[in-house]
Design a protein around this motif. Structure first.
Motif, mmCIF file in Angstrom:
data_model
loop_
_atom_site.group_PDB
_atom_site.id
_atom_site.type_symbol
_atom_site.label_atom_id
_atom_site.label_comp_id
_atom_site.label_asym_id
_atom_site.label_seq_id
_atom_site.Cartn_x
_atom_site.Cartn_y
_atom_site.Cartn_z
ATOM 1 N N LEU A 137 0.822 -1.209 0.000
ATOM 2 C CA LEU A 137 0.000 0.000 0.000
ATOM 3 C C LEU A 137 0.857 1.261 0.000
ATOM 4 N N ILE A 138 1.741 1.381 0.986
ATOM 5 C CA ILE A 138 2.451 2.643 1.153
ATOM 6 C C ILE A 138 3.405 2.950 -0.001
ATOM 7 N N LYS A 151 1.617 14.039 16.852
ATOM 8 C CA LYS A 151 2.392 14.044 18.087
ATOM 9 C C LYS A 151 2.911 12.666 18.430
ATOM 10 N N GLU A 152 2.059 11.642 18.268
ATOM 11 C CA GLU A 152 2.445 10.293 18.659
ATOM 12 C C GLU A 152 2.411 9.288 17.523
ATOM 13 N N ASP A 153 1.833 9.684 16.393
ATOM 14 C CA ASP A 153 1.760 8.757 15.264
ATOM 15 C C ASP A 153 1.849 9.506 13.949
ATOM 16 N N CYS A 154 1.896 8.750 12.882
ATOM 17 C CA CYS A 154 1.891 9.301 11.530
ATOM 18 C C CYS A 154 0.613 8.851 10.832
ATOM 19 N N MET A 155 0.118 9.680 9.932
ATOM 20 C CA MET A 155 -1.060 9.331 9.153
ATOM 21 C C MET A 155 -0.691 9.299 7.676
ATOM 22 N N ILE A 156 -0.991 8.177 7.038
ATOM 23 C CA ILE A 156 -0.750 8.041 5.598
ATOM 24 C C ILE A 156 -2.108 7.951 4.912
ATOM 25 N N THR A 157 -2.383 8.897 4.041
ATOM 26 C CA THR A 157 -3.641 8.905 3.289
ATOM 27 C C THR A 157 -3.371 8.386 1.891
ATOM 28 N N LEU A 158 -4.048 7.300 1.534
ATOM 29 C CA LEU A 158 -3.870 6.686 0.221
ATOM 30 C C LEU A 158 -5.127 6.899 -0.608
ATOM 31 N N THR A 159 -4.950 7.421 -1.806
ATOM 32 C CA THR A 159 -6.056 7.622 -2.728
ATOM 33 C C THR A 159 -5.922 6.611 -3.866
ATOM 34 N N PRO A 160 -6.902 5.716 -4.023
ATOM 35 C CA PRO A 160 -6.793 4.667 -5.046
ATOM 36 C C PRO A 160 -6.747 5.237 -6.460
ATOM 37 N N LEU A 161 -5.954 4.609 -7.309
ATOM 38 C CA LEU A 161 -5.876 4.984 -8.718
ATOM 39 C C LEU A 161 -6.477 3.907 -9.616
ATOM 40 N N LYS A 162 -6.521 2.671 -9.129
ATOM 41 C CA LYS A 162 -7.101 1.572 -9.913
ATOM 42 C C LYS A 162 -8.616 1.558 -9.757
ATOM 43 N N LYS A 163 -9.303 1.265 -10.850
ATOM 44 C CA LYS A 163 -10.759 1.299 -10.854
ATOM 45 C C LYS A 163 -11.366 0.353 -9.816
ATOM 46 N N GLU A 164 -10.806 -0.865 -9.693
ATOM 47 C CA GLU A 164 -11.378 -1.852 -8.783
ATOM 48 C C GLU A 164 -11.420 -1.339 -7.349
ATOM 49 N N VAL A 165 -10.383 -0.582 -6.962
ATOM 50 C CA VAL A 165 -10.334 -0.056 -5.592
ATOM 51 C C VAL A 165 -11.081 1.268 -5.500
ATOM 52 N N LYS A 166 -10.999 2.078 -6.555
ATOM 53 C CA LYS A 166 -11.722 3.359 -6.557
ATOM 54 C C LYS A 166 -13.215 3.158 -6.439
ATOM 55 N N ASP A 167 -13.710 2.047 -6.997
ATOM 56 C CA ASP A 167 -15.140 1.760 -6.904
ATOM 57 C C ASP A 167 -15.550 1.418 -5.472
ATOM 58 N N SER A 171 -10.748 6.833 -0.197
ATOM 59 C CA SER A 171 -9.426 6.948 0.416
ATOM 60 C C SER A 171 -9.269 5.912 1.525
ATOM 61 N N ILE A 172 -8.016 5.626 1.839
ATOM 62 C CA ILE A 172 -7.662 4.719 2.937
ATOM 63 C C ILE A 172 -6.635 5.451 3.785
ATOM 64 N N ARG A 173 -6.870 5.488 5.087
ATOM 65 C CA ARG A 173 -5.929 6.164 5.982
ATOM 66 C C ARG A 173 -5.311 5.153 6.945
ATOM 67 N N LEU A 174 -4.002 5.152 7.012
ATOM 68 C CA LEU A 174 -3.272 4.282 7.931
ATOM 69 C C LEU A 174 -2.640 5.153 9.017
ATOM 70 N N ILE A 183 1.114 -0.280 12.398
ATOM 71 C CA ILE A 183 -0.208 0.305 12.185
ATOM 72 C C ILE A 183 -1.117 -0.035 13.363
ATOM 73 N N HIS A 184 -1.819 0.988 13.881
ATOM 74 C CA HIS A 184 -2.749 0.742 14.981
ATOM 75 C C HIS A 184 -4.201 1.011 14.593
ATOM 76 N N THR A 185 -4.425 1.782 13.532
ATOM 77 C CA THR A 185 -5.793 2.092 13.097
ATOM 78 C C THR A 185 -5.831 2.214 11.581
ATOM 79 N N VAL A 186 -6.913 1.729 10.990
ATOM 80 C CA VAL A 186 -7.138 1.856 9.552
ATOM 81 C C VAL A 186 -8.518 2.483 9.338
#
Length: 216
Positions: A137-138, A151-167, A171-174, A183-186
């Motif tokens: 993913l990352i 402050k205590e964690d990092c946030m990664i925001t992923l925006t899908p580019l493939k149609k199968e996932v975009k449908d 977005s997906i946030r880790l 990873i502690h939350t999705v």
């Protein structure tokens, strides 16, 4: 009169201070060097994680409901492509993959399908596995990514580019702890605006996990 004016000034100052705090972003944008470091640390932590078991709480926010739907269960992971999500409350449901097949079970009904036979199941498997380990993913060309540092964690925001996932997801946030880079939350944000948050807890790393659990 003077006391009233002083009170209004104090209240006004407090409101302005509060508004300023609330306007400050919880996560600041990571620099290019920080992004490289975050990715390296996540990949290193993921490489060291042969197995993982944990409890999870899933909270689903539906656009047509005021109340949130909360579920609980247990998750099992084995490097690199085996995972099992087992929902226990308030209903029972299983989503598992052994890398070759996807198994779903609801009540007494069980379904088994080869991963290669369905792009959709393949993408869902990748998202679920990547949501635990970060793998696929990352650093995937199938997503555009934004990195934020809190402050205590990092946030990664992923925006899908493939149609199968975009449908499926807009977005997906880790959320990754800075202490161990795991990873502690999705957050899974759907096109409809519905959001599913999965919180991992009671995490155990590299404890024995029976291989059969991913195929039943």
């Amino acid at each position: 009169m003077y006391m009233n004016r002083l009170m209004y000034m104090m209240i006004g100052g407090w409101l302005l201070w509060s508004a300023t705090l609330s306007a400050q972003p919880a996560y600041r944008k990571a620099s290019d060097e920080q992004v490289k470091e975050i990715i390296n640390l996540i990949q290193q932590a993921s490489g060291e994680m042969k197995t993982m078991t944990c409890d999870f709480t899933q909270v689903k926010e539906l656009s047509f409901m005021d109340e949130k739907v909360t579920s609980e269960g247990k998750m099992y992971y084995r490097q690199t492509n085996k995972i099992r999500w087992e929902y226990m409350k308030p209903y029972t449901y299983v989503f598992a993959t052994d890398g070759q097949n996807v198994i779903t079970r609801s009540g007494s009904g069980t379904s088994k399908m080869p991963v290669k036979s369905s792009k959709l199941f393949g993408e869902i498997s990748n998202v679920m596995i990547g949501g635990v380990s970060g793998n696929g993913l990352i650093d995937s060309p199938d997503f555009s990514t934004e990195f934020g540092i809190g402050k205590e964690d990092c946030m990664i925001t992923l925006t899908p580019l493939k149609k199968e996932v975009k449908d499926l997801f807009s977005s997906i946030r880790l959320y990754i702890r800075q202490t161990d880079h795991r990873i502690h939350t999705v957050d899974l944000v759907e096109k409809s605006g519905d959001k599913t948050s999965i919180h991992l807890k009671n995490i155990q790393i590299n404890t024995p996990v029976d291989d059969e659990i991913f195929s039943r």
